[in-house]
Each structure stands twice: as C-alpha cells, then as structure tokens.
Design an enzyme around this catalytic site. Structure first.
Site, short mmCIF file in Angstrom:
data_model
loop_
_atom_site.label_atom_id
_atom_site.label_comp_id
_atom_site.label_asym_id
_atom_site.label_seq_id
_atom_site.Cartn_x
_atom_site.Cartn_y
_atom_site.Cartn_z
N ASP A 9 106.65 22.11 20.59
CA ASP A 9 105.30 21.26 20.90
C ASP A 9 105.38 20.09 20.06
O ASP A 9 106.22 19.75 19.12
CB ASP A 9 104.40 22.13 20.28
N ASP A 11 101.81 18.08 19.16
CA ASP A 11 100.46 17.69 18.26
C ASP A 11 100.33 19.23 17.49
O ASP A 11 100.36 20.27 17.97
CB ASP A 11 99.42 17.53 19.24
N ASP A 169 102.20 26.05 18.02
CA ASP A 169 100.99 26.11 17.18
C ASP A 169 99.70 26.40 17.48
O ASP A 169 98.80 26.62 16.90
CB ASP A 169 100.82 24.89 16.46
#
Length: 233
Positions: A9, A11, A169
């Site tokens: 990922d 961000d 996240d």
C-alpha cells in the site's frame, strides 16, 4: 512461505500521508468553529477513495461563519503539504525493499489514491525506481476494499495472488488484499491502530520490527501451503 511478489500500500504504509491529511481537515473545521471529525468518523475513508462531499457537507452544516470553499481548500492543501514535507519514508520500508530486491522478488504498489498523488510522492522521495509497477484506483478501476488494485498489481508482476504478499495499514486495504487472495501483513498507523485489522495474517508495529524473511516465516506457520514452489527467502 515462498513468494514471487510483494505489493505495498502507499498512504500510511510507505509514507504517513494519513496524519497530515487528517490534521489539515481538522484545522479547516476548527477554523470555522466546527467540531472536527473524530478518528472513528474519519476511519470510513482511510484506505479507500472519497470525493470529500461528506466532509464538506459536515463542515457547512456546523460552520459558525460563511465558508468560501475555494479558499478553504487552498488553505487546507497548503497546510497538508507543509506537514507532508516533514514526513520521511516510514521505518523498515527500505529494508524490506532491499531484502526483496536481493532475493529477486518483484515489487509493486497498489493504492486507492490517484496516479499523480502516488507517483509524485515516490519521485519526491527518490524511490520510484524501486518499484516495478504502481497500480492505482481510477480510470475504471475501483478503490479498496475492492480487490482490483491488488489483482492488477499481481497481473503486472506476472505473479499469482497466492504467491504474493500485501503490506497494508487499514481495514479497507486488508479486505482488498485478502479478497484478491494475497497473504497480508498489516502495519497500523496512529489513525488505524484501534480499528479491526484481525483479517491480516500478521500484525506488526513497524516494518522495522522484523525482516521480510522473518515475517514470511511467521505467516507460513499459520497458512496452509498452496503449492510446492521453492521459497525465495
């Protein structure tokens, strides 16, 4: 666990963009005397795309003085960018990239953000060339929790999803990775650490907590084997 690809990922995982974006929105709300969104309210947007319409609606409903939306966005983005400029690549990310590259494992990014956003930050950070492919939402590809960005990244890497590892996240990101068939390590940031991330195969406080090889070994103890291909690490 043998893998042929790692899909990160972006961000909140490679770069903590989440906290600056949230802080800038909170400041915008407060500047108009409006209570800012709580982390619980904000969490529905983390890891997926949003057109900001719900945030703008809440701001306009709670503002105690007239809101010039163009001026608000200009000030908010300037504040966000100032905060982002102080952020560095998160701990352990480069070590995992180096370890994967040394083992000949393909690297990609799957993001719900736009190409311009992700590629711009990767270029600024000097790591664009470390990733073989960057697959973002948009142009008909839905954002997470839909699995499309992960499936696209695996296709670009020419890797079967069950032979790839996602590093995430957020709950939306974990859901997308698992729906696509990837194993998943989750590394929550301060905005996601209290959310339900139990669907991930392994949770770490930071990628600096252990090596890629150690993480794969820990996952392999929990996941049934799905093939007889040799392990790279």
């Amino acid at each position: 666990m043998g893998i042929d690809g790692i899909v990160f990922d972006f961000d909140g995982l490679v770069l903590d963009t989440e906290a600056p974006i949230y802080a800038a929105w909170c400041a915008a709300f407060e500047s108009f005397g409006c209570p800012p969104p709580t982390i619980e309210q904000w969490s529905v947007w983390i890891g997926t795309d949003t057109d900001d319409s719900a945030l703008i609606e809440a701001l306009l409903a709670g503002a105690r003085r007239p809101v010039d939306l163009d001026a608000m966005h200009e000030a908010r983005r300037a504040h966000r960018n100032e905060l982002l400029a102080a952020e560095a690549i998160l701990p352990g990310v480069i070590a995992w990239i180096d370890e994967a590259a040394a083992a000949g494992i393909g690297l990609a990014i799957a993001s719900s953000s736009s190409d311009d956003w992700v590629l711009g930050h990767l270029e600024r950070l000097g790591v664009r060339g470390r990733f073989d492919h960057v697959v973002c939402a948009g142009n008909g590809r839905p954002a997470k929790p839909a699995p499309d960005t992960y499936l696209g990244a695996c296709r670009a890497l020419r890797v079967e999803p069950w032979r790839a590892l996602a590093v995430e996240d957020s709950p939306h990101g974990v859901a997308a990775a698992k729906a696509a068939g990837l194993a998943c390590v989750v590394v929550p940031n301060p905005l996601t650490e209290s959310l339900d991330l139990s669907a991930a195969d392994l949770r770490l406080g930071s990628l600096a907590d252990c090596s890629l090889g150690d993480a794969l070994a820990r996952i392999s103890q929990q996941r049934p084997p799905q093939g007889e291909l040799p392990c790279h690490l």
